[in-house]
Write a protein that holds these residues in place. Structure first.
Motif, PDB file in Angstrom:
ATOM      1  N   SER A 194      -2.250   3.690  12.829  1.00 20.41           N
ATOM      2  CA  SER A 194      -3.636   3.363  12.467  1.00 20.41           C
ATOM      3  C   SER A 194      -3.711   2.854  11.030  1.00 20.41           C
ATOM      4  CB  SER A 194      -4.549   4.569  12.661  1.00 20.41           C
ATOM      5  OG  SER A 194      -4.187   5.611  11.781  1.00 20.41           O
ATOM      6  N   LYS A 195      -2.931   3.439  10.141  1.00 23.55           N
ATOM      7  CA  LYS A 195      -2.902   2.984   8.745  1.00 23.55           C
ATOM      8  C   LYS A 195      -2.323   1.563   8.674  1.00 23.55           C
ATOM      9  CE  LYS A 195      -2.215   4.905   4.321  1.00 23.55           C
ATOM     10  NZ  LYS A 195      -2.837   5.966   3.781  1.00 23.55           N
ATOM     11  N   TYR A 196      -1.270   1.327   9.420  1.00 26.80           N
ATOM     12  CA  TYR A 196      -0.670  -0.005   9.457  1.00 26.80           C
ATOM     13  C   TYR A 196      -1.668  -1.032   9.991  1.00 26.80           C
ATOM     14  CZ  TYR A 196       1.892  -3.971  11.300  1.00 26.80           C
ATOM     15  OH  TYR A 196       2.281  -5.236  11.611  1.00 26.80           O
ATOM     16  N   TRP A 254       3.014   6.436   7.330  1.00 25.68           N
ATOM     17  CA  TRP A 254       3.504   5.340   8.148  1.00 25.68           C
ATOM     18  C   TRP A 254       2.826   5.268   9.507  1.00 25.68           C
ATOM     19  CZ3 TRP A 254       9.135   7.167   7.120  1.00 25.68           C
ATOM     20  CH2 TRP A 254       9.519   6.788   5.826  1.00 25.68           C
ATOM     21  N   TYR A 289       0.833  -1.195   0.000  1.00 23.25           N
ATOM     22  CA  TYR A 289       0.000   0.000   0.000  1.00 23.25           C
ATOM     23  C   TYR A 289       0.871   1.249   0.000  1.00 23.25           C
ATOM     24  CZ  TYR A 289       0.811   0.129   5.065  1.00 23.25           C
ATOM     25  OH  TYR A 289       1.391   0.169   6.310  1.00 23.25           O
ATOM     26  N   ASN A 323       4.803   0.851   1.047  1.00 20.05           N
ATOM     27  CA  ASN A 323       4.807   0.155   2.324  1.00 20.05           C
ATOM     28  C   ASN A 323       4.226  -1.232   2.116  1.00 20.05           C
ATOM     29  OD1 ASN A 323       5.436   2.668   3.773  1.00 20.05           O
ATOM     30  ND2 ASN A 323       3.358   3.234   3.227  1.00 20.05           N
ATOM     31  N   GLY A 331       1.260   5.526   1.018  1.00 17.03           N
ATOM     32  CA  GLY A 331       0.808   6.491   2.010  1.00 17.03           C
ATOM     33  C   GLY A 331       1.712   6.593   3.211  1.00 17.03           C
ATOM     34  N   ASN A 350      -4.896  -0.979  10.039  1.00 20.91           N
ATOM     35  CA  ASN A 350      -5.974  -1.175   9.069  1.00 20.91           C
ATOM     36  C   ASN A 350      -5.541  -2.169   7.988  1.00 20.91           C
ATOM     37  OD1 ASN A 350      -8.090  -0.990   7.267  1.00 20.91           O
ATOM     38  ND2 ASN A 350      -7.709   1.136   6.724  1.00 20.91           N
ATOM     39  N   HIS A 351      -4.358  -1.987   7.428  1.00 21.72           N
ATOM     40  CA  HIS A 351      -3.865  -2.887   6.388  1.00 21.72           C
ATOM     41  C   HIS A 351      -3.508  -4.265   6.953  1.00 21.72           C
ATOM     42  CE1 HIS A 351      -3.544   0.953   4.234  1.00 21.72           C
ATOM     43  NE2 HIS A 351      -3.851   0.199   3.199  1.00 21.72           N
TER      44      HIS A 351
END
Length: 87
Positions: free
Chosen positions: A35-37, A32, A28, A76, A30, A39-40
């Protein structure tokens, strides 16, 4: 299938060989942020289980760009080792 190995250069310039393993990976773009990690990570684990695979151990997080890269250009990955049902 014969197991693969991967050599890489560890800190201090010594070469390390690791045994091959089967990994599931979600790439993905975007930022680092955690919360983004997370989610993925959830998306990857859901897809692994839906495919009938079993995750082994904790997911790993890989970042490939400098912090000065524009977020939409950053690459990432979240990855987890998996085993197939017959193993």
């Amino acid at each position: 299938m014969a197991p693969l190995t991967r050599s890489w250069v560890a800190p201090l310039g010594r070469s390390v060989t690791e045994p091959g393993r089967l990994m599931a990976v979600l790439r993905y773009a975007g930022g680092w942020g955690e919360s983004k990690y997370r989610n993925h990570e959830t998306q990857l684990l859901d897809a692994v289980r839906a495919a009938g695979l079993t995750p082994v151990g904790e997911p790993l997080y890989a970042r490939y760009n400098s912090p000065f890269s524009l977020p939409f250009l950053r690459r990432n990955e979240v990855m987890v080792e998996v085993v197939e049902p017959d193993q």
